[in-house]
Motif scaffolding. Structure first.
Motif, short mmCIF file in Angstrom:
data_model
loop_
_atom_site.label_atom_id
_atom_site.label_comp_id
_atom_site.label_asym_id
_atom_site.label_seq_id
_atom_site.Cartn_x
_atom_site.Cartn_y
_atom_site.Cartn_z
N PHE A 1 -43.42 -68.01 2.28
CA PHE A 1 -44.19 -66.86 1.79
C PHE A 1 -43.27 -65.64 1.73
CE2 PHE A 1 -47.34 -69.46 4.20
CZ PHE A 1 -48.08 -69.89 3.11
N PRO A 2 -42.61 -65.39 0.59
CA PRO A 2 -41.68 -64.26 0.48
C PRO A 2 -42.31 -62.92 0.83
CG PRO A 2 -41.47 -65.72 -1.42
CD PRO A 2 -42.67 -66.19 -0.65
N GLU A 3 -43.59 -62.74 0.49
CA GLU A 3 -44.24 -61.46 0.79
C GLU A 3 -44.30 -61.20 2.30
OE1 GLU A 3 -45.62 -63.93 -0.85
OE2 GLU A 3 -46.13 -63.29 -2.90
N ILE A 4 -44.48 -62.25 3.06
CA ILE A 4 -44.52 -62.12 4.52
C ILE A 4 -43.12 -61.76 5.04
CG2 ILE A 4 -44.90 -63.33 6.70
CD1 ILE A 4 -47.48 -62.69 5.21
N ARG A 5 -42.10 -62.44 4.53
CA ARG A 5 -40.74 -62.14 4.96
C ARG A 5 -40.37 -60.70 4.61
NH1 ARG A 5 -39.69 -67.17 2.53
NH2 ARG A 5 -38.28 -66.34 0.94
N ARG A 6 -40.80 -60.26 3.43
CA ARG A 6 -40.51 -58.88 3.02
C ARG A 6 -41.13 -57.88 3.99
NH1 ARG A 6 -43.53 -57.25 -2.27
NH2 ARG A 6 -45.24 -57.54 -0.78
N GLU A 7 -42.41 -58.08 4.34
CA GLU A 7 -43.08 -57.14 5.23
C GLU A 7 -42.47 -57.14 6.62
OE1 GLU A 7 -45.26 -54.88 4.14
OE2 GLU A 7 -44.78 -55.80 2.19
N ALA A 8 -42.07 -58.33 7.09
CA ALA A 8 -41.43 -58.43 8.40
C ALA A 8 -40.08 -57.72 8.41
CB ALA A 8 -41.26 -59.89 8.80
N CYS A 9 -39.33 -57.85 7.31
CA CYS A 9 -38.04 -57.16 7.21
C CYS A 9 -38.23 -55.65 7.22
CB CYS A 9 -37.31 -57.59 5.94
SG CYS A 9 -36.60 -59.24 6.00
N LYS A 10 -39.26 -55.18 6.57
CA LYS A 10 -39.55 -53.74 6.59
C LYS A 10 -39.84 -53.26 8.01
CE LYS A 10 -41.59 -53.33 1.93
NZ LYS A 10 -42.86 -53.03 1.20
N LEU A 11 -40.62 -54.05 8.75
CA LEU A 11 -40.98 -53.66 10.12
C LEU A 11 -39.77 -53.64 11.04
CD1 LEU A 11 -44.38 -55.54 10.70
CD2 LEU A 11 -44.01 -53.10 10.26
N MET A 12 -38.76 -54.43 10.73
CA MET A 12 -37.57 -54.48 11.59
C MET A 12 -36.85 -53.14 11.67
SD MET A 12 -35.71 -58.16 11.22
CE MET A 12 -36.33 -59.51 12.23
N ALA A 13 -37.05 -52.29 10.67
CA ALA A 13 -36.44 -50.97 10.71
C ALA A 13 -36.98 -50.15 11.87
CB ALA A 13 -36.68 -50.23 9.39
N LYS A 14 -38.16 -50.52 12.37
CA LYS A 14 -38.77 -49.82 13.50
C LYS A 14 -38.15 -50.25 14.83
CE LYS A 14 -43.33 -49.32 11.28
NZ LYS A 14 -43.44 -47.85 11.36
N VAL A 15 -37.28 -51.26 14.78
CA VAL A 15 -36.60 -51.73 15.99
C VAL A 15 -35.09 -51.68 15.72
CG1 VAL A 15 -36.54 -53.55 17.75
CG2 VAL A 15 -38.54 -53.34 16.26
N PRO A 16 -34.49 -50.49 15.76
CA PRO A 16 -33.09 -50.31 15.37
C PRO A 16 -32.10 -50.81 16.43
CG PRO A 16 -33.99 -48.23 16.13
CD PRO A 16 -35.12 -49.21 16.16
N THR A 17 -31.99 -52.11 16.56
CA THR A 17 -31.12 -52.71 17.56
C THR A 17 -30.08 -53.61 16.89
OG1 THR A 17 -32.55 -54.65 17.83
CG2 THR A 17 -33.00 -52.74 19.24
#
Length: 238
Positions: free
Chosen positions: A101-117
């Motif tokens: 599900f590319p849309e799910i991967r896209r949204e998860a990648c966006k959320l990763m910006a909130k965890v700048p590690t």
């Protein structure tokens, strides 16, 4: 008498308003505690499901958890799972990939910006260079730029590689735009700008991309070249 009745009525209204506020605050606290409870096992269970709707609910819970400042191990594991779903983790039934599900991967990648590690950066790099969906790559590139970790220019190199591959196979203006935006954010932390400059130059002259993207690339190219010349000048003076 009339005045007393008005005072009584006003006092009653204030008490009711205070009760409503306290009730609302209590409900908000209960909801927050509930979200903190479910961001572990339940979110991971939803993330591991083969059902699109379950994964979407997991994304929503993760959004709420991260907005609340929750970056627990369980949250990060669920985020990793969804960002790499169908890519790093594949569930197949009779040879058919069930969790792509590319849309799910896209949204998860966006959320990763909130965890700048460092961990998020490494995960995003893996996705950017391995995924075949421009929307997912664009989200990973965008988050890499926002996180800003670029030790040994590895983020810039990964972004340039991902865009070069996409430029050959399926040039996409939206991805190219995110590449340019990320390069702007990472320029100051890039030691050797040659890879970045080469990538921007190719975008600026590739007519597969829309005019505004090529124009932005040209402007960024001038800015990067000027910065590079300035550093060389300062180095020679020393």
């Amino acid at each position: 008498m009339k005045l007393s009745r008005k005072v009584f009525a006003a006092s009653a209204m204030m008490l009711l308003a205070g009760f409503a506020f306290a009730q609302s605050e209590k409900e908000s606290t209960v909801e927050s505690e509930y979200l903190n409870d479910v961001d572990g096992d339940i979110i991971m269970t939803l993330a591991e499901s083969d059902e699109y709707d379950n994964k979407l609910v997991a994304i929503q819970y993760l959004q709420a958890a991260l907005d609340d400042g929750n970056t627990s191990d369980a949250v990060i594991q669920a985020l990793d799972r969804l960002a790499g779903d169908g890519l790093t983790t594949q569930n197949r039934t009779n040879g058919r990939l069930m969790n792509n599900f590319p849309e799910i991967r896209r949204e998860a990648c966006k959320l990763m910006a909130k965890v700048p590690t460092e961990h998020s950066k490494n995960m995003l790099i893996s996705i950017a260079v391995a995924d075949n969906e421009p929307m997912v790559i664009a989200a990973a590139v965008k988050s890499l730029g926002e996180i800003g970790i670029n030790e040994n220019d590895e983020a810039v190199d990964a972004i340039a590689f991902a865009n070069r591959r996409n430029q050959v196979l399926n040039p996409t203006s939206s991805l190219a735009l995110e590449v340019l935006n990320a390069f702007e954010m990472l320029a100051d932390s890039t030691e050797n700008k040659k890879t970045m400059i080469d990538a921007v130059a190719r975008i600026s002259t590739d007519y597969h991309y829309v005019t505004p993207v090529r124009q932005k690339a040209y402007k960024l190219l001038k800015k990067l070249s000027s910065s590079s010349d300035s550093k060389k000048s300062n180095s020679s003076e020393k």
